[in-house]
Design an enzyme around this catalytic site. Structure first.
Site, mmCIF file in Angstrom:
data_model
loop_
_atom_site.group_PDB
_atom_site.id
_atom_site.type_symbol
_atom_site.label_atom_id
_atom_site.label_comp_id
_atom_site.label_asym_id
_atom_site.label_seq_id
_atom_site.Cartn_x
_atom_site.Cartn_y
_atom_site.Cartn_z
ATOM 1 N N PHE A 107 0.873 -1.181 0.000
ATOM 2 C CA PHE A 107 0.000 0.000 0.000
ATOM 3 C C PHE A 107 0.904 1.224 0.000
ATOM 4 O O PHE A 107 1.510 1.549 1.023
ATOM 5 C CB PHE A 107 -0.859 -0.097 1.266
ATOM 6 C CG PHE A 107 -1.751 1.066 1.605
ATOM 7 C CD1 PHE A 107 -3.092 1.034 1.270
ATOM 8 C CD2 PHE A 107 -1.278 2.151 2.338
ATOM 9 C CE1 PHE A 107 -3.942 2.067 1.650
ATOM 10 C CE2 PHE A 107 -2.115 3.186 2.712
ATOM 11 C CZ PHE A 107 -3.455 3.151 2.363
ATOM 12 N N GLU A 135 5.409 9.242 1.132
ATOM 13 C CA GLU A 135 6.510 9.660 0.267
ATOM 14 C C GLU A 135 7.529 10.435 1.103
ATOM 15 O O GLU A 135 7.242 10.807 2.240
ATOM 16 C CB GLU A 135 5.975 10.552 -0.871
ATOM 17 C CG GLU A 135 5.005 9.851 -1.795
ATOM 18 C CD GLU A 135 4.597 10.733 -2.972
ATOM 19 O OE1 GLU A 135 5.082 11.887 -3.050
ATOM 20 O OE2 GLU A 135 3.798 10.269 -3.798
ATOM 21 N N ALA A 166 5.683 13.512 1.863
ATOM 22 C CA ALA A 166 4.236 13.413 2.062
ATOM 23 C C ALA A 166 3.918 12.181 2.886
ATOM 24 O O ALA A 166 3.803 11.080 2.357
ATOM 25 C CB ALA A 166 3.506 13.347 0.717
ATOM 26 N N GLY A 167 3.828 12.393 4.195
ATOM 27 C CA GLY A 167 3.458 11.300 5.092
ATOM 28 C C GLY A 167 2.050 11.523 5.580
ATOM 29 O O GLY A 167 1.076 11.212 4.903
ATOM 30 N N SER A 168 1.913 12.117 6.763
ATOM 31 C CA SER A 168 0.588 12.450 7.273
ATOM 32 C C SER A 168 -0.116 13.439 6.344
ATOM 33 O O SER A 168 -1.342 13.440 6.236
ATOM 34 C CB SER A 168 0.698 13.043 8.679
ATOM 35 O OG SER A 168 1.229 12.089 9.582
ATOM 36 N N GLN A 205 12.125 -2.328 32.545
ATOM 37 C CA GLN A 205 12.558 -1.892 33.875
ATOM 38 C C GLN A 205 12.431 -3.028 34.884
ATOM 39 O O GLN A 205 13.304 -3.205 35.749
ATOM 40 C CB GLN A 205 11.720 -0.694 34.319
ATOM 41 C CG GLN A 205 12.250 0.010 35.562
ATOM 42 C CD GLN A 205 13.522 0.811 35.268
ATOM 43 O OE1 GLN A 205 13.860 1.054 34.114
ATOM 44 N NE2 GLN A 205 14.224 1.210 36.312
ATOM 45 N N GLY A 228 15.280 -5.184 34.704
ATOM 46 C CA GLY A 228 16.544 -4.572 35.115
ATOM 47 C C GLY A 228 17.604 -4.696 34.038
ATOM 48 O O GLY A 228 17.332 -4.509 32.847
ATOM 49 N N GLU A 284 0.308 4.271 10.333
ATOM 50 C CA GLU A 284 -1.153 4.424 10.170
ATOM 51 C C GLU A 284 -1.671 5.724 10.796
ATOM 52 O O GLU A 284 -2.820 5.803 11.222
ATOM 53 C CB GLU A 284 -1.896 3.226 10.798
ATOM 54 C CG GLU A 284 -1.453 1.870 10.322
ATOM 55 C CD GLU A 284 -2.055 1.516 8.976
ATOM 56 O OE1 GLU A 284 -2.661 2.394 8.341
ATOM 57 O OE2 GLU A 284 -1.903 0.358 8.550
#
Length: 390
Positions: free
Chosen positions: A125, A129, A132-134, A344, A347, A371
């Site tokens: 899909f 780019e 050009a993401g969000s 954590q 440890g 997404e």
């Protein structure tokens, strides 16, 4: 109202869990170290029917025996042992198969779906780019209709299932013209793997998801038939946004699997690790953090399966959209917190790659990004409340 899963869903969960623990868990650490994408296991997932959970029987899918909730169950259980295999299924169905189911012609479905549903092939899909993401409306990839062919030029990045040995096609957004007012007309074009000029570049060296197939893509005068347009011309942007709404629920399910794994590991380790004459789990400083994991898990699971139930019930789109963003925002941020807490609890050992918590720690961060980032989810939720947020 309850969002408890049905007996059938729980029986299905058990079958996927048994598969994941037998076929994936013993190898996940080695795949992670080797950055190996296990095609044979993906194909086994196909034989189990996992890629066909949302598809009609005529294409080899589960038909009435499957639904979106079942897909979320499968993603959760795979993600509980290996996030890379969980995202492979999530992207293969949610970003590969489902757009074809929703917008494809009968001919396109007959051609591509049987192999995808069987897990013999994968589809990618291509939305994101370099610039050009969000901001998907800033797409620069272009597709020009020349005679009876689309000629595609541009680049995509961070594309899952796009360069494997069984990738059959990638659907990409591309500018196909200009609308009134100067806004770009964006359409979705299916580009088969192996088309001259279409290159899946070298796989990324990622922080996590090492066993997932992810590549940048380039398109140089790529010619594909005109009938490879997916859906209506100029509707590609809207189609992909709708696809992302469903994908956010599935990413939320993947996050639930991550939290469950962290809880399981932390409880076991806190009961076994001895300090000052007893298990560390008797110390409030440890026990209270693990209690927080249980809260995160229950809340995330309920939000996820509420959104999936709305999807399966055919609820209004805006209701599903808000539920998807709420689930995605809470569960992904909880997953990142859960991996920090689990590390954590372990440890110094939590910092060692021989323990799975280190792998989950690395894998979790991208859940808040893919997404639609957490910031995008907050923006969508605020807009759904009527706020004019930009």
């Amino acid at each position: 109202m309850t969002f408890e899963l049905s007996r059938e869903h729980e029986e299905f969960r058990q079958s996927v869990r048994e598969f994941a623990e037998a076929q994936i868990a013993p190898h996940a650490a080695q795949w992670d170290r080797d950055h190996h994408f296990p095609v044979d296991v993906v194909q086994q997932m196909g034989k189990l029917g996992l890629f066909g959970l949302t598809a009609p029987e005529q294409y080899g899918g589960a038909g009435d025996d499957g639904d979106f909730t079942s897909l979320c169950v499968a993603i959760e259980e795979l993600g509980r042992v290996d996030q890379s295999m969980g995202i492979t299924l999530q992207a293969g169905v949610g970003l590969g198969i489902n757009p074809l189911l929703a917008y494809g012609t009968d001919e396109q479905k007959e051609r591509w779906l049987p192999a995808l549903v069987a897990g013999e092939a994968l589809a990618g899909f291509g939305l994101t780019e370099p610039g050009a993401g969000s901001d998907a409306g800033a797409t620069r990839t272009k597709a020009e209709l020349v005679g009876d062919e689309w000629v595609v030029n541009g680049a995509k990045q961070f594309i899952t299932n796009s360069g494997s040995d069984i990738t059959s096609l990638v659907t990409v957004t591309a500018r196909t013209g200009t609308r009134e007012g100067g806004k770009p007309e964006i359409s979705a074009i299916m580009v088969p793997a192996g088309t001259p000029g279409f290159t899946a570049e070298k796989a990324y060296d990622k922080l996590g998801w090492h066993a997932s197939d992810t590549h940048p893509l380039s398109f140089e005068d790529v010619h594909v038939p005109a009938d490879h347009l997916l859906g209506d011309r100029g509707r590609g942007y809207a189609q992909f946004l709708a696809t992302l709404d469903d994908g956010r629920i599935a990413i939320s399910a993947l996050s639930v699997g991550c939290i469950q794994a962290c809880l399981d590991m932390a409880v076991q380790y806190a009961g076994e690790r001895q300090t000052f004459g007893g298990p560390i789990g008797r110390k409030q400083g440890v026990a209270f953090q693990i209690a927080d994991l249980e809260v995160m898990l229950q809340a995330s699971r309920l939000l996820t399966y509420k959104a999936a139930a709305l999807k399966d019930a055919g609820a209004p789109h805006q209701e599903i959209k808000r539920a998807a963003s709420v689930a995605k925002l809470y569960s992904t941020e909880s997953a990142v917190s859960a991996t920090r807490i689990a590390t954590q609890v372990f440890g110094g050992y939590g910092f060692m790659e021989e323990y799975p918590v280190a792998r989950f720690y690395r894998d979790a961060k991208v859940l808040e990004i893919g997404e639609g980032t957490s910031e995008v989810q907050r923006m969508l939720i605020a807009r759904s409340l009527g706020l004019p947020v930009e």
